[in-house]
Write a protein that holds these residues in place. Structure first.
Motif, PDB file in Angstrom:
ATOM      1  N   SER A  28      -1.410   6.262  -3.472  1.00 49.50           N
ATOM      2  CA  SER A  28      -1.564   7.419  -2.755  1.00 49.50           C
ATOM      3  C   SER A  28      -2.747   7.556  -1.911  1.00 49.50           C
ATOM      4  O   SER A  28      -4.071   7.269  -2.152  1.00 49.50           O
ATOM      5  CB  SER A  28      -1.615   8.529  -3.786  1.00 49.50           C
ATOM      6  OG  SER A  28      -0.662   8.601  -4.588  1.00 49.50           O
ATOM      7  N   LEU A  29      -2.422   8.103  -0.360  1.00 50.32           N
ATOM      8  CA  LEU A  29      -3.434   7.872   0.409  1.00 50.32           C
ATOM      9  C   LEU A  29      -4.588   9.072   0.178  1.00 50.32           C
ATOM     10  O   LEU A  29      -4.206  10.040  -0.665  1.00 50.32           O
ATOM     11  CB  LEU A  29      -2.987   8.171   1.881  1.00 50.32           C
ATOM     12  CG  LEU A  29      -1.828   6.876   2.215  1.00 50.32           C
ATOM     13  CD1 LEU A  29      -1.488   7.220   3.664  1.00 50.32           C
ATOM     14  CD2 LEU A  29      -2.754   5.439   2.024  1.00 50.32           C
ATOM     15  N   PRO A  30      -5.814   8.982   0.472  1.00 51.08           N
ATOM     16  CA  PRO A  30      -6.380   7.811   1.310  1.00 51.08           C
ATOM     17  C   PRO A  30      -6.671   6.699   0.373  1.00 51.08           C
ATOM     18  O   PRO A  30      -6.667   6.702  -0.647  1.00 51.08           O
ATOM     19  CB  PRO A  30      -7.641   8.355   1.775  1.00 51.08           C
ATOM     20  CG  PRO A  30      -7.941   9.289   0.819  1.00 51.08           C
ATOM     21  CD  PRO A  30      -6.907  10.133   0.128  1.00 51.08           C
ATOM     22  N   VAL A  31      -6.550   5.465   1.190  1.00 54.14           N
ATOM     23  CA  VAL A  31      -6.961   4.434   0.388  1.00 54.14           C
ATOM     24  C   VAL A  31      -8.200   3.463   1.129  1.00 54.14           C
ATOM     25  O   VAL A  31      -8.700   3.663   2.520  1.00 54.14           O
ATOM     26  CB  VAL A  31      -5.720   3.275   0.633  1.00 54.14           C
ATOM     27  CG1 VAL A  31      -5.937   1.952   0.255  1.00 54.14           C
ATOM     28  CG2 VAL A  31      -4.329   3.960  -0.249  1.00 54.14           C
ATOM     29  N   ILE A  61       0.881  -1.129   0.014  1.00 46.69           N
ATOM     30  CA  ILE A  61       0.033   0.058   0.022  1.00 46.69           C
ATOM     31  C   ILE A  61       0.796   1.305   0.017  1.00 46.69           C
ATOM     32  O   ILE A  61       0.434   2.095  -0.663  1.00 46.69           O
ATOM     33  CB  ILE A  61      -1.118  -0.052   1.218  1.00 46.69           C
ATOM     34  CG1 ILE A  61      -1.950  -0.995   0.905  1.00 46.69           C
ATOM     35  CG2 ILE A  61      -1.643   1.405   1.305  1.00 46.69           C
ATOM     36  CD1 ILE A  61      -2.905  -1.319   2.109  1.00 46.69           C
ATOM     37  N   LYS A  62       1.729   1.331   0.861  1.00 47.44           N
ATOM     38  CA  LYS A  62       2.739   2.377   0.903  1.00 47.44           C
ATOM     39  C   LYS A  62       3.582   2.785  -0.475  1.00 47.44           C
ATOM     40  O   LYS A  62       3.723   3.793  -0.971  1.00 47.44           O
ATOM     41  CB  LYS A  62       3.827   2.183   2.226  1.00 47.44           C
ATOM     42  CG  LYS A  62       3.321   2.354   3.375  1.00 47.44           C
ATOM     43  CD  LYS A  62       4.295   2.433   4.591  1.00 47.44           C
ATOM     44  CE  LYS A  62       3.847   2.840   5.964  1.00 47.44           C
ATOM     45  NZ  LYS A  62       4.682   2.518   6.952  1.00 47.44           N
ATOM     46  N   LEU A  72      -1.278   2.536   9.194  1.00 47.79           N
ATOM     47  CA  LEU A  72      -1.428   3.315   8.194  1.00 47.79           C
ATOM     48  C   LEU A  72      -2.208   4.622   8.324  1.00 47.79           C
ATOM     49  O   LEU A  72      -3.457   4.395   8.705  1.00 47.79           O
ATOM     50  CB  LEU A  72      -1.954   2.655   6.905  1.00 47.79           C
ATOM     51  CG  LEU A  72      -1.077   1.361   6.281  1.00 47.79           C
ATOM     52  CD1 LEU A  72      -2.055   0.453   5.414  1.00 47.79           C
ATOM     53  CD2 LEU A  72      -0.025   2.049   5.383  1.00 47.79           C
ATOM     54  N   GLU A  73      -1.625   5.634   8.184  1.00 48.27           N
ATOM     55  CA  GLU A  73      -2.620   6.936   8.140  1.00 48.27           C
ATOM     56  C   GLU A  73      -3.319   7.176   7.049  1.00 48.27           C
ATOM     57  O   GLU A  73      -3.106   6.669   6.090  1.00 48.27           O
ATOM     58  CB  GLU A  73      -1.473   8.197   8.328  1.00 48.27           C
ATOM     59  CG  GLU A  73      -0.673   8.220   9.436  1.00 48.27           C
ATOM     60  CD  GLU A  73       0.322   9.381   9.839  1.00 48.27           C
ATOM     61  OE1 GLU A  73       0.116  10.275   8.867  1.00 48.27           O
ATOM     62  OE2 GLU A  73       0.900   9.316  10.889  1.00 48.27           O
ATOM     63  N   ASN A  74      -4.489   7.906   7.110  1.00 47.29           N
ATOM     64  CA  ASN A  74      -5.425   8.484   6.312  1.00 47.29           C
ATOM     65  C   ASN A  74      -5.791   7.251   5.260  1.00 47.29           C
ATOM     66  O   ASN A  74      -5.515   7.302   4.263  1.00 47.29           O
ATOM     67  CB  ASN A  74      -4.786   9.371   5.402  1.00 47.29           C
ATOM     68  CG  ASN A  74      -5.800  10.324   4.429  1.00 47.29           C
ATOM     69  OD1 ASN A  74      -7.084  10.174   4.924  1.00 47.29           O
ATOM     70  ND2 ASN A  74      -5.367  10.862   3.561  1.00 47.29           N
ATOM     71  N   ILE A  75      -6.426   6.067   6.029  1.00 43.26           N
ATOM     72  CA  ILE A  75      -7.172   5.037   5.340  1.00 43.26           C
ATOM     73  C   ILE A  75      -8.467   4.713   5.703  1.00 43.26           C
ATOM     74  O   ILE A  75      -8.877   5.197   6.978  1.00 43.26           O
ATOM     75  CB  ILE A  75      -6.223   3.810   5.451  1.00 43.26           C
ATOM     76  CG1 ILE A  75      -6.335   3.174   6.671  1.00 43.26           C
ATOM     77  CG2 ILE A  75      -4.947   3.953   4.740  1.00 43.26           C
ATOM     78  CD1 ILE A  75      -5.885   1.638   6.744  1.00 43.26           C
TER      79      ILE A  75
END
Length: 225
Positions: A71-74, A66-67, A94-97
């Motif tokens: 690109s976040l958000p996911v 994922i990283k 993970l931030e912003n998922i």
């Protein structure tokens, strides 16, 4: 650390009664009531499967993909959540998922859905992750597992492959154009799960990964360039 040492360190009740339960064949994780998974305390009882080290490896590899590729958000969908260990770890790491699953602990903002695979799911996802039941119903397993852990979380039809085919053959309906599917698998199931990916998805790429014991235990299906 032995099971008795584990009890003495983490169990808060009657230790003598706990040891008796252990001697009767009850898993130490159920007696204590929780287990460490990816550094987070996950509540467990006989309604859910006890999280394993292999599943930590699934989470670790999923985070890396994922990283690297998104690109976040996911938006992530976990299918067959059980204790919630996978979704909790992903949400914390993970931030912003955005995660759709079934989980209530660890202050993790996760959408709880009680459903059958995709039924009632009305949005598109970047990533599907699952550790489904994958043991054939005629396969012999350890007594401590067979006698204690929920059979619904262990055994599946079609020689243990039922949920993989069901998830993959309908995945295109809820996946975004760029996608990642992450599975924990039984060590002899890589070829079959790979064949489902090629059968139901358009020119996918399939990566089979081994666990720390050099067994094929994870599959990642994607369409990255």
């Amino acid at each position: 650390m032995t099971d008795i040492e584990y009890l003495k360190k983490y169990y808060n009740g009657d230790i003598n009664n706990a040891i008796k339960r252990l001697e009767m064949g009850e898993p130490v994780q159920y007696i204590v009531g929780n287990v460490d998974f990816f550094g987070y305390k996950i509540n467990v009882d006989k309604r859910v499967l006890i999280p394993r080290f292999e599943t930590e490896e699934l989470v670790e590899n999923t985070i890396k993909y994922i990283k690297k590729y998104f690109s976040l958000p996911v938006d992530i969908l976990e299918i067959g959540t059980g204790s919630g260990c996978i979704s909790i770890a992903l949400k914390k790491e993970l931030e912003n998922i955005n995660i759709t699953a079934s989980e209530k602990e660890n202050n993790a903002d996760i959408n709880f859905v009680n459903t059958d695979i995709y039924k009632g799911i009305n949005k598109k996802f970047d990533c599907i992750i699952s550790n489904p039941p994958y043991i054939s119903k005629d396969e012999k397993i350890m007594d401590i597992v067979y006698n204690n852990e929920p059979h619904l979380a262990l055994f599946a039809n079609n020689n243990g492959l039922y949920f993989y085919e069901e998830i993959i053959k309908n995945a295109k309906n809820i996946l975004k154009d760029k996608y990642l599917i992450c599975f924990e698998i039984g060590e002899s199931e890589a070829e079959s799960v790979t064949s489902y990916a090629y059968k139901y998805l358009n020119n996918p790429k399939v990566i089979v990964k081994k666990d720390l014991e050099k067994r094929d235990r994870m599959i990642f299906i994607h369409n990255f360039e």
